[in-house]
Design a protein around this motif. Structure first.
Motif, mmCIF file in Angstrom:
data_model
loop_
_atom_site.group_PDB
_atom_site.id
_atom_site.type_symbol
_atom_site.label_atom_id
_atom_site.label_comp_id
_atom_site.label_asym_id
_atom_site.label_seq_id
_atom_site.Cartn_x
_atom_site.Cartn_y
_atom_site.Cartn_z
ATOM 1 N N PHE A 135 0.833 -1.201 0.000
ATOM 2 C CA PHE A 135 0.000 0.000 0.000
ATOM 3 C C PHE A 135 0.866 1.249 0.000
ATOM 4 O O PHE A 135 1.970 1.271 0.532
ATOM 5 C CB PHE A 135 -0.967 0.019 1.199
ATOM 6 C CG PHE A 135 -0.324 -0.086 2.557
ATOM 7 C CD1 PHE A 135 0.130 1.048 3.223
ATOM 8 C CD2 PHE A 135 -0.182 -1.325 3.187
ATOM 9 C CE1 PHE A 135 0.712 0.950 4.476
ATOM 10 C CE2 PHE A 135 0.385 -1.431 4.445
ATOM 11 C CZ PHE A 135 0.837 -0.283 5.095
ATOM 12 N N ASP A 136 0.328 2.287 -0.627
ATOM 13 C CA ASP A 136 0.904 3.629 -0.560
ATOM 14 C C ASP A 136 0.251 4.438 0.549
ATOM 15 O O ASP A 136 0.836 5.398 1.041
ATOM 16 C CB ASP A 136 0.711 4.371 -1.889
ATOM 17 C CG ASP A 136 1.477 3.739 -3.035
ATOM 18 O OD1 ASP A 136 2.617 3.297 -2.821
ATOM 19 O OD2 ASP A 136 0.927 3.676 -4.151
ATOM 20 N N TRP A 137 -0.990 4.057 0.879
ATOM 21 C CA TRP A 137 -1.749 4.748 1.916
ATOM 22 C C TRP A 137 -2.485 3.741 2.777
ATOM 23 O O TRP A 137 -3.033 2.766 2.269
ATOM 24 C CB TRP A 137 -2.771 5.699 1.297
ATOM 25 C CG TRP A 137 -2.172 6.941 0.725
ATOM 26 C CD1 TRP A 137 -1.756 7.140 -0.563
ATOM 27 C CD2 TRP A 137 -1.912 8.161 1.432
ATOM 28 N NE1 TRP A 137 -1.252 8.405 -0.706
ATOM 29 C CE2 TRP A 137 -1.336 9.053 0.495
ATOM 30 C CE3 TRP A 137 -2.110 8.577 2.740
ATOM 31 C CZ2 TRP A 137 -0.954 10.352 0.851
ATOM 32 C CZ3 TRP A 137 -1.730 9.865 3.106
ATOM 33 C CH2 TRP A 137 -1.161 10.739 2.153
ATOM 34 N N LEU A 138 -2.512 4.008 4.078
ATOM 35 C CA LEU A 138 -3.301 3.213 5.011
ATOM 36 C C LEU A 138 -4.360 4.121 5.622
ATOM 37 O O LEU A 138 -4.031 5.133 6.254
ATOM 38 C CB LEU A 138 -2.409 2.638 6.111
ATOM 39 C CG LEU A 138 -3.107 1.815 7.193
ATOM 40 C CD1 LEU A 138 -3.782 0.572 6.595
ATOM 41 C CD2 LEU A 138 -2.125 1.413 8.289
ATOM 42 N N LEU A 139 -5.637 3.778 5.410
ATOM 43 C CA LEU A 139 -6.750 4.512 5.995
ATOM 44 C C LEU A 139 -7.170 3.803 7.282
ATOM 45 O O LEU A 139 -7.324 2.583 7.296
ATOM 46 C CB LEU A 139 -7.939 4.557 5.027
ATOM 47 C CG LEU A 139 -7.673 5.089 3.622
ATOM 48 C CD1 LEU A 139 -8.957 5.033 2.790
ATOM 49 C CD2 LEU A 139 -7.131 6.517 3.674
ATOM 50 N N MET A 140 -7.395 4.577 8.347
ATOM 51 C CA MET A 140 -7.761 3.971 9.632
ATOM 52 C C MET A 140 -8.898 4.758 10.272
ATOM 53 O O MET A 140 -8.792 5.970 10.464
ATOM 54 C CB MET A 140 -6.547 3.960 10.578
ATOM 55 C CG MET A 140 -5.405 3.088 10.092
ATOM 56 S SD MET A 140 -3.963 3.127 11.214
ATOM 57 C CE MET A 140 -3.145 4.629 10.636
ATOM 58 N N ASP A 141 -9.965 4.058 10.599
ATOM 59 C CA ASP A 141 -11.131 4.665 11.239
ATOM 60 C C ASP A 141 -11.231 4.131 12.667
ATOM 61 O O ASP A 141 -11.628 2.989 12.879
ATOM 62 C CB ASP A 141 -12.389 4.310 10.436
ATOM 63 C CG ASP A 141 -13.647 4.984 10.963
ATOM 64 O OD1 ASP A 141 -13.540 5.785 11.907
ATOM 65 O OD2 ASP A 141 -14.732 4.707 10.426
ATOM 66 N N GLU A 142 -10.829 4.947 13.639
ATOM 67 C CA GLU A 142 -10.781 4.531 15.050
ATOM 68 C C GLU A 142 -10.171 3.140 15.204
ATOM 69 O O GLU A 142 -10.819 2.215 15.729
ATOM 70 C CB GLU A 142 -12.182 4.560 15.669
ATOM 71 C CG GLU A 142 -12.767 5.955 15.824
ATOM 72 C CD GLU A 142 -14.030 5.955 16.663
ATOM 73 O OE1 GLU A 142 -13.986 5.507 17.831
ATOM 74 O OE2 GLU A 142 -15.085 6.387 16.159
ATOM 75 N N PRO A 143 -8.931 2.953 14.786
ATOM 76 C CA PRO A 143 -8.353 1.601 14.737
ATOM 77 C C PRO A 143 -8.087 0.958 16.086
ATOM 78 O O PRO A 143 -7.893 -0.253 16.156
ATOM 79 C CB PRO A 143 -7.036 1.820 13.976
ATOM 80 C CG PRO A 143 -6.666 3.244 14.297
ATOM 81 C CD PRO A 143 -7.975 3.979 14.327
ATOM 82 N N PHE A 144 -8.069 1.767 17.164
ATOM 83 C CA PHE A 144 -7.725 1.222 18.478
ATOM 84 C C PHE A 144 -8.863 1.369 19.489
ATOM 85 O O PHE A 144 -8.639 1.284 20.702
ATOM 86 C CB PHE A 144 -6.471 1.922 19.029
ATOM 87 C CG PHE A 144 -5.319 1.954 18.068
ATOM 88 C CD1 PHE A 144 -4.883 0.805 17.437
ATOM 89 C CD2 PHE A 144 -4.672 3.149 17.785
ATOM 90 C CE1 PHE A 144 -3.817 0.829 16.534
ATOM 91 C CE2 PHE A 144 -3.606 3.192 16.891
ATOM 92 C CZ PHE A 144 -3.179 2.029 16.268
ATOM 93 N N SER A 145 -10.071 1.567 19.022
ATOM 94 C CA SER A 145 -11.185 1.911 19.910
ATOM 95 C C SER A 145 -11.531 0.812 20.901
ATOM 96 O O SER A 145 -12.116 1.078 21.951
ATOM 97 C CB SER A 145 -12.425 2.264 19.090
ATOM 98 O OG SER A 145 -12.772 1.196 18.220
ATOM 99 N N HIS A 146 -11.168 -0.449 20.619
ATOM 100 C CA HIS A 146 -11.517 -1.564 21.498
ATOM 101 C C HIS A 146 -10.295 -2.147 22.218
ATOM 102 O O HIS A 146 -10.385 -3.230 22.797
ATOM 103 C CB HIS A 146 -12.204 -2.673 20.699
ATOM 104 C CG HIS A 146 -13.484 -2.239 20.056
ATOM 105 N ND1 HIS A 146 -14.619 -1.929 20.771
ATOM 106 C CD2 HIS A 146 -13.802 -2.055 18.757
ATOM 107 C CE1 HIS A 146 -15.582 -1.580 19.940
ATOM 108 N NE2 HIS A 146 -15.122 -1.641 18.715
ATOM 109 N N LEU A 147 -9.173 -1.431 22.184
ATOM 110 C CA LEU A 147 -7.935 -1.960 22.764
ATOM 111 C C LEU A 147 -7.533 -1.200 24.023
ATOM 112 O O LEU A 147 -7.752 0.014 24.125
ATOM 113 C CB LEU A 147 -6.800 -1.876 21.736
ATOM 114 C CG LEU A 147 -7.021 -2.588 20.398
ATOM 115 C CD1 LEU A 147 -5.776 -2.459 19.533
ATOM 116 C CD2 LEU A 147 -7.391 -4.047 20.601
#
Length: 214
Positions: free
Chosen positions: A160-172
Protein backbone atom coordinates in the motif's frame (compact mmCIF):
# COMPACT_ATOMS: atom_id res chain seq x y z
CA UNK A 1 0.82 8.42 -5.13
CA UNK A 2 -0.80 11.62 -3.88
CA UNK A 3 -4.37 12.13 -2.71
CA UNK A 4 -6.33 15.21 -3.71
CA UNK A 5 -9.80 16.22 -2.53
CA UNK A 6 -11.69 19.15 -4.00
CA UNK A 7 -14.85 20.72 -2.55
CA UNK A 8 -15.89 17.41 -1.03
CA UNK A 9 -19.34 17.54 0.61
CA UNK A 10 -21.31 14.41 1.55
CA UNK A 11 -24.90 14.95 0.44
CA UNK A 12 -26.57 13.80 3.72
CA UNK A 13 -24.45 16.27 5.72
CA UNK A 14 -24.48 19.19 3.26
CA UNK A 15 -26.61 21.61 5.26
CA UNK A 16 -24.69 20.92 8.47
CA UNK A 17 -21.29 21.17 6.79
CA UNK A 18 -22.00 24.45 5.03
CA UNK A 19 -23.04 25.98 8.36
CA UNK A 20 -19.56 25.67 9.89
CA UNK A 21 -15.89 25.66 8.97
CA UNK A 22 -14.13 22.34 8.29
CA UNK A 23 -10.54 21.49 7.54
CA UNK A 24 -11.54 19.03 4.80
CA UNK A 25 -15.18 19.40 3.78
CA UNK A 26 -15.61 21.92 0.95
CA UNK A 27 -11.85 22.52 0.82
CA UNK A 28 -9.17 21.79 -1.79
CA UNK A 29 -6.31 19.75 -0.33
CA UNK A 30 -3.46 17.55 -1.50
CA UNK A 31 -1.79 14.93 0.69
CA UNK A 32 1.57 13.48 -0.34
CA UNK A 33 2.66 9.87 0.03
CA UNK A 34 4.57 9.49 3.27
CA UNK A 35 2.52 12.05 5.19
CA UNK A 36 0.90 10.97 8.45
CA UNK A 37 -2.44 12.75 8.68
CA UNK A 38 -4.59 12.85 11.79
CA UNK A 39 -8.20 13.83 11.19
CA UNK A 40 -9.81 14.84 14.47
CA UNK A 41 -13.50 14.39 13.94
CA UNK A 42 -15.89 15.41 16.71
CA UNK A 43 -19.04 13.30 16.84
CA UNK A 44 -21.43 13.99 13.99
CA UNK A 45 -18.93 15.58 11.62
CA UNK A 46 -18.72 12.61 9.24
CA UNK A 47 -15.60 10.72 10.27
CA UNK A 48 -16.61 7.31 8.93
CA UNK A 49 -18.31 8.94 5.95
CA UNK A 50 -14.99 10.55 4.99
CA UNK A 51 -13.06 7.28 5.25
CA UNK A 52 -15.69 5.45 3.20
CA UNK A 53 -15.68 8.18 0.52
CA UNK A 54 -11.89 8.01 0.24
CA UNK A 55 -12.11 4.23 -0.15
CA UNK A 56 -14.95 4.70 -2.66
CA UNK A 57 -17.53 2.83 -0.63
CA UNK A 58 -19.80 5.87 -0.70
CA UNK A 59 -20.63 7.96 -3.74
CA UNK A 60 -23.30 10.24 -2.27
CA UNK A 61 -21.18 13.37 -2.30
CA UNK A 62 -20.28 16.47 -4.26
CA UNK A 63 -16.70 17.29 -5.22
CA UNK A 64 -13.90 14.99 -6.30
CA UNK A 65 -11.46 12.49 -4.85
CA UNK A 66 -8.30 11.84 -6.85
CA UNK A 67 -5.82 9.07 -6.02
CA UNK A 68 -2.80 9.68 -8.24
CA UNK A 69 -4.13 9.60 -11.81
CA UNK A 70 -7.41 8.01 -10.78
CA UNK A 71 -10.50 10.20 -10.49
CA UNK A 72 -12.80 8.18 -8.28
CA UNK A 73 -15.89 9.54 -10.02
CA UNK A 74 -14.93 7.85 -13.28
CA UNK A 75 -12.78 4.90 -12.20
CA UNK A 76 -13.78 1.49 -13.60
CA UNK A 77 -14.19 -1.68 -11.56
CA UNK A 78 -10.88 -3.20 -12.66
CA UNK A 79 -8.82 -0.12 -11.80
CA UNK A 80 -10.62 0.27 -8.47
CA UNK A 81 -9.87 -3.34 -7.54
CA UNK A 82 -6.21 -2.86 -8.48
CA UNK A 83 -6.02 0.38 -6.47
CA UNK A 84 -7.41 -1.32 -3.38
CA UNK A 85 -5.14 -4.35 -3.67
CA UNK A 86 -1.91 -2.48 -4.43
CA UNK A 87 -2.15 1.11 -3.24
CA UNK A 88 -4.79 1.67 -0.54
CA UNK A 89 -5.45 -0.45 2.53
CA UNK A 90 -8.01 0.19 5.24
CA UNK A 91 -8.83 -0.63 8.85
CA UNK A 92 -12.59 -0.37 9.24
CA UNK A 93 -14.16 0.82 12.47
CA UNK A 94 -16.61 -2.11 12.35
CA UNK A 95 -13.82 -4.63 11.51
CA UNK A 96 -15.86 -6.52 8.85
CA UNK A 97 -14.53 -10.00 9.54
CA UNK A 98 -16.19 -13.09 8.11
CA UNK A 99 -18.01 -14.40 11.22
CA UNK A 100 -18.06 -18.07 10.18
CA UNK A 101 -14.35 -18.19 9.33
CA UNK A 102 -11.57 -18.54 11.88
CA UNK A 103 -9.22 -15.69 12.68
CA UNK A 104 -6.55 -17.48 10.67
CA UNK A 105 -8.86 -17.98 7.68
CA UNK A 106 -9.93 -14.33 7.74
CA UNK A 107 -6.28 -13.38 7.42
CA UNK A 108 -5.17 -16.08 5.02
CA UNK A 109 -7.78 -15.10 2.44
CA UNK A 110 -6.19 -11.65 2.24
CA UNK A 111 -2.66 -13.05 2.33
CA UNK A 112 -3.32 -15.38 -0.60
CA UNK A 113 -4.98 -12.64 -2.64
CA UNK A 114 -2.05 -10.25 -2.27
CA UNK A 115 0.80 -12.81 -2.02
CA UNK A 116 3.20 -10.37 -0.36
CA UNK A 117 3.49 -11.71 3.19
CA UNK A 118 4.58 -15.22 4.19
CA UNK A 119 2.65 -17.56 6.47
CA UNK A 120 5.47 -17.29 8.99
CA UNK A 121 5.31 -13.49 8.96
CA UNK A 122 1.54 -13.49 9.39
CA UNK A 123 1.82 -15.87 12.34
CA UNK A 124 4.53 -13.69 13.90
CA UNK A 125 2.24 -10.66 13.66
CA UNK A 126 -0.55 -12.58 15.35
CA UNK A 127 1.85 -13.47 18.15
CA UNK A 128 3.03 -9.87 18.50
CA UNK A 129 -0.56 -8.68 18.90
CA UNK A 130 -1.44 -11.47 21.32
CA UNK A 131 -3.98 -13.34 19.19
CA UNK A 132 -1.98 -16.33 18.01
CA UNK A 133 -3.84 -18.60 20.43
CA UNK A 134 -7.10 -17.42 18.81
CA UNK A 135 -6.11 -18.47 15.30
CA UNK A 136 -8.68 -21.30 15.22
CA UNK A 137 -11.51 -19.31 16.83
CA UNK A 138 -14.41 -18.24 14.64
CA UNK A 139 -14.69 -14.56 13.91
CA UNK A 140 -18.08 -14.35 15.62
CA UNK A 141 -16.64 -15.73 18.88
CA UNK A 142 -13.80 -13.23 19.14
CA UNK A 143 -14.06 -10.27 21.47
CA UNK A 144 -14.17 -6.81 19.88
CA UNK A 145 -10.55 -6.25 20.85
CA UNK A 146 -9.50 -9.54 19.25
CA UNK A 147 -11.49 -8.75 16.11
CA UNK A 148 -9.83 -5.35 15.91
CA UNK A 149 -6.37 -6.88 16.10
CA UNK A 150 -7.26 -9.34 13.33
CA UNK A 151 -8.54 -6.41 11.24
CA UNK A 152 -5.30 -4.50 11.81
CA UNK A 153 -3.16 -7.44 10.66
CA UNK A 154 -5.43 -8.01 7.66
CA UNK A 155 -4.87 -4.44 6.49
CA UNK A 156 -1.10 -4.96 6.59
CA UNK A 157 -1.19 -8.11 4.45
CA UNK A 158 -0.88 -6.20 1.19
CA UNK A 159 1.26 -3.56 -0.46
CA UNK A 160 0.00 0.00 0.00
CA UNK A 161 0.90 3.63 -0.56
CA UNK A 162 -1.75 4.75 1.92
CA UNK A 163 -3.30 3.21 5.01
CA UNK A 164 -6.75 4.51 5.99
CA UNK A 165 -7.76 3.97 9.63
CA UNK A 166 -11.13 4.67 11.24
CA UNK A 167 -10.78 4.53 15.05
CA UNK A 168 -8.35 1.60 14.74
CA UNK A 169 -7.73 1.22 18.48
CA UNK A 170 -11.18 1.91 19.91
CA UNK A 171 -11.52 -1.56 21.50
CA UNK A 172 -7.94 -1.96 22.76
CA UNK A 173 -6.37 -1.27 26.14
CA UNK A 174 -3.15 0.75 26.45
CA UNK A 175 -0.87 -2.28 26.28
CA UNK A 176 -2.46 -3.63 23.12
CA UNK A 177 -2.60 -0.18 21.54
CA UNK A 178 1.18 0.06 21.96
CA UNK A 179 1.70 -3.32 20.32
CA UNK A 180 -0.64 -2.54 17.44
CA UNK A 181 0.65 0.94 16.70
CA UNK A 182 4.26 -0.27 16.78
CA UNK A 183 3.45 -2.93 14.19
CA UNK A 184 1.54 -0.46 12.03
CA UNK A 185 4.34 2.12 12.21
CA UNK A 186 6.91 -0.52 11.27
CA UNK A 187 5.00 -1.71 8.18
CA UNK A 188 4.05 1.81 7.09
CA UNK A 189 7.73 2.74 7.23
CA UNK A 190 8.68 -0.34 5.20
CA UNK A 191 6.29 0.78 2.47
CA UNK A 192 7.25 4.45 2.80
CA UNK A 193 3.49 4.92 2.87
CA UNK A 194 1.17 7.65 4.02
CA UNK A 195 -1.53 7.20 6.61
CA UNK A 196 -4.81 8.90 7.40
CA UNK A 197 -6.16 8.18 10.88
CA UNK A 198 -9.59 9.49 11.80
CA UNK A 199 -10.63 9.55 15.45
CA UNK A 200 -12.81 11.48 17.86
CA UNK A 201 -10.15 12.75 20.24
CA UNK A 202 -6.59 14.00 20.22
CA UNK A 203 -3.95 11.29 20.49
CA UNK A 204 -0.24 10.65 20.08
CA UNK A 205 -0.45 7.22 18.49
CA UNK A 206 1.90 8.27 15.67
CA UNK A 207 4.19 11.14 14.73
CA UNK A 208 1.67 13.06 12.66
CA UNK A 209 2.89 15.48 10.02
CA UNK A 210 -0.49 17.22 9.85
CA UNK A 211 -3.60 17.46 12.03
CA UNK A 212 -6.93 18.52 10.53
CA UNK A 213 -10.19 19.14 12.33
CA UNK A 214 -13.08 17.71 10.35
Amino acid sequence: MNLSVRQLIPTPLKEKILAKKSGIWNETLTFNKGEHIFVRAPSGTGKTTLVHILYHLRKDHEGTVQWGDHNMATINHEDLAALRSKNISIIFQDMRLFPELTAWENLDIKRKLTDTVSLEQMEEWMERLGIKEKKNSLGRTLSYGEQQRVAIIRALLQPFDWLLMDEPFSHLDHSNIDKARNLIAEIVEQHKAGMILADLDENNYFNYTKTIVL
